[in-house]
Scaffold this motif. Sequence first.
Motif, PDB file in Angstrom:
ATOM      1  N   ALA A  75      23.485  38.768  -1.593  1.00 18.75           N
ATOM      2  CA  ALA A  75      24.763  38.078  -1.746  1.00 18.75           C
ATOM      3  C   ALA A  75      25.841  39.168  -2.512  1.00 18.75           C
ATOM      4  CB  ALA A  75      24.635  36.660  -2.703  1.00 18.75           C
ATOM      5  N   LEU A  76      25.450  39.750  -3.657  1.00 20.48           N
ATOM      6  CA  LEU A  76      26.150  40.910  -4.219  1.00 20.48           C
ATOM      7  C   LEU A  76      26.743  42.065  -3.328  1.00 20.48           C
ATOM      8  CD1 LEU A  76      24.545  41.502  -7.643  1.00 20.48           C
ATOM      9  CD2 LEU A  76      26.499  39.780  -7.171  1.00 20.48           C
ATOM     10  N   ASN A  81      30.827  34.794  -2.471  1.00 18.31           N
ATOM     11  CA  ASN A  81      30.761  34.091  -3.968  1.00 18.31           C
ATOM     12  C   ASN A  81      29.742  33.422  -4.160  1.00 18.31           C
ATOM     13  OD1 ASN A  81      31.482  32.047  -5.800  1.00 18.31           O
ATOM     14  ND2 ASN A  81      33.459  31.326  -4.845  1.00 18.31           N
ATOM     15  N   LEU A  82      29.008  33.503  -5.228  1.00 22.47           N
ATOM     16  CA  LEU A  82      27.686  32.940  -5.667  1.00 22.47           C
ATOM     17  C   LEU A  82      27.658  31.773  -5.673  1.00 22.47           C
ATOM     18  CD1 LEU A  82      26.559  35.914  -8.140  1.00 22.47           C
ATOM     19  CD2 LEU A  82      26.389  35.817  -5.724  1.00 22.47           C
ATOM     20  N   THR A  83      28.787  30.983  -5.806  1.00 21.20           N
ATOM     21  CA  THR A  83      28.752  29.668  -6.000  1.00 21.20           C
ATOM     22  C   THR A  83      29.090  28.751  -4.467  1.00 21.20           C
ATOM     23  OG1 THR A  83      31.024  29.263  -6.979  1.00 21.20           O
ATOM     24  CG2 THR A  83      29.110  29.424  -8.506  1.00 21.20           C
ATOM     25  N   ASP A  84      29.561  29.428  -3.441  1.00 21.90           N
ATOM     26  CA  ASP A  84      30.082  28.815  -2.465  1.00 21.90           C
ATOM     27  C   ASP A  84      28.762  28.620  -1.422  1.00 21.90           C
ATOM     28  OD1 ASP A  84      30.858  28.296   0.080  1.00 21.90           O
ATOM     29  OD2 ASP A  84      32.361  30.100   0.001  1.00 21.90           O
ATOM     30  N   GLN A  85      28.378  27.217  -1.474  1.00 18.65           N
ATOM     31  CA  GLN A  85      27.140  26.822  -0.799  1.00 18.65           C
ATOM     32  C   GLN A  85      27.167  27.328   0.884  1.00 18.65           C
ATOM     33  OE1 GLN A  85      24.361  26.010  -2.609  1.00 18.65           O
ATOM     34  NE2 GLN A  85      25.991  26.731  -4.397  1.00 18.65           N
ATOM     35  N   ALA A  89      24.609  29.593   2.510  1.00 20.64           N
ATOM     36  CA  ALA A  89      24.035  29.241   3.799  1.00 20.64           C
ATOM     37  C   ALA A  89      24.020  30.203   5.078  1.00 20.64           C
ATOM     38  CB  ALA A  89      24.386  27.922   4.227  1.00 20.64           C
ATOM     39  N   GLN A  90      25.319  30.603   5.225  1.00 19.95           N
ATOM     40  CA  GLN A  90      25.189  31.617   6.442  1.00 19.95           C
ATOM     41  C   GLN A  90      24.695  32.963   5.755  1.00 19.95           C
ATOM     42  OE1 GLN A  90      29.594  32.369   7.266  1.00 19.95           O
ATOM     43  NE2 GLN A  90      29.869  30.198   7.819  1.00 19.95           N
ATOM     44  N   SER A 130      21.538  26.954  -7.137  1.00 20.32           N
ATOM     45  CA  SER A 130      22.172  26.754  -5.567  1.00 20.32           C
ATOM     46  C   SER A 130      21.365  25.884  -4.965  1.00 20.32           C
ATOM     47  CB  SER A 130      22.567  27.989  -4.758  1.00 20.32           C
ATOM     48  OG  SER A 130      22.537  27.693  -3.360  1.00 20.32           O
ATOM     49  N   PRO A 131      21.565  24.587  -4.532  1.00 18.87           N
ATOM     50  CA  PRO A 131      20.752  23.635  -3.697  1.00 18.87           C
ATOM     51  C   PRO A 131      20.252  24.340  -2.424  1.00 18.87           C
ATOM     52  CG  PRO A 131      22.663  22.539  -4.552  1.00 18.87           C
ATOM     53  CD  PRO A 131      22.974  24.135  -4.706  1.00 18.87           C
TER      54      PRO A 131
END
Length: 265
Positions: A75-76, A81-85, A89-90, A130-131
């Motif tokens: 992700a980094l 954005n680490l909180t953008d679910q 997912a993508q 993150s769910p």
Amino acid sequence: MERAALRALLSALYSPRSTLRAPRSALHSYNDGMIVTIDGPAGAGKSSATRLLAQRLGFDFLDTGAMFRAVTLAALRANVNLTDQDALAQLLDTIQLDLPAGKVLLNGEDITGLIRTPQITAASGPIAGSPIVRRRLAEWQRRIAAGRSIVCEGRDQGTVVFPKAECKFFLTADPRERARRRHGELRERGETVTLDEVLQSQEARDRRDAARDIAPMVPADDAILLDSTGLSLDQVVARMEEEVRRRLNSPLTACAAPDSEPRTQ
Ligand code: DC
């Protein structure tokens, strides 16, 4: 039990298998595998205990923290954005994780050393909360464990991922001792960090892991609580091994009973 079957079972029990892709042993022809979970806070000695216990039992092992760390690194790198679910997912759709022999491969690249830094540790919070990440990783973890005898370590293995695991441990230790161990590991790896910094970040992480809404770090109702303060790794693992073997030999456990003496290293 037939002699040949017994020999195959004993040879499977006595040959340590360290990769998640190891061929299924004779043990699995008698049962669907046994799942042992080791949850608990950072620095309690889960990783070392998991590996040694798995080796002594001839089980596979799974470090689920490494999976969260690998997703954090991905992700980094992708500037997600680490909180953008939705974005997470993508991202997850583009990731292939392999865990051969104590290594972590992200899309084929060996990232084992890259995910153990304080930066990844700090950034892993939103990923662990993150769910979508938790759901996807739990699916992977269940797929990896399917049909195997395996020791799985993490925070939610006994509560959420494998609520029916045959044997569950929750491993803790005095916070100062945990911080000292972690500090030593980081110093060995050349990180310049003080014991106080390690203690503070550890406390923040424990609070965060225990307080999050989804899959919080709590002992399962049926987990055995083990405090490793003042105990050697060998003492901790001996206690665990005794418990697992007792259950392997119990007629109430669905697993095959290995007709062998407990193995000493
Ligand atoms: O155990 P560790 O320090 O390698 O874990 C890395 C991160 O992943 C940490 O933020 C806790 C989190 N984690 C989790 O939430 N659930 C798990 N089963 C394993 C780790």
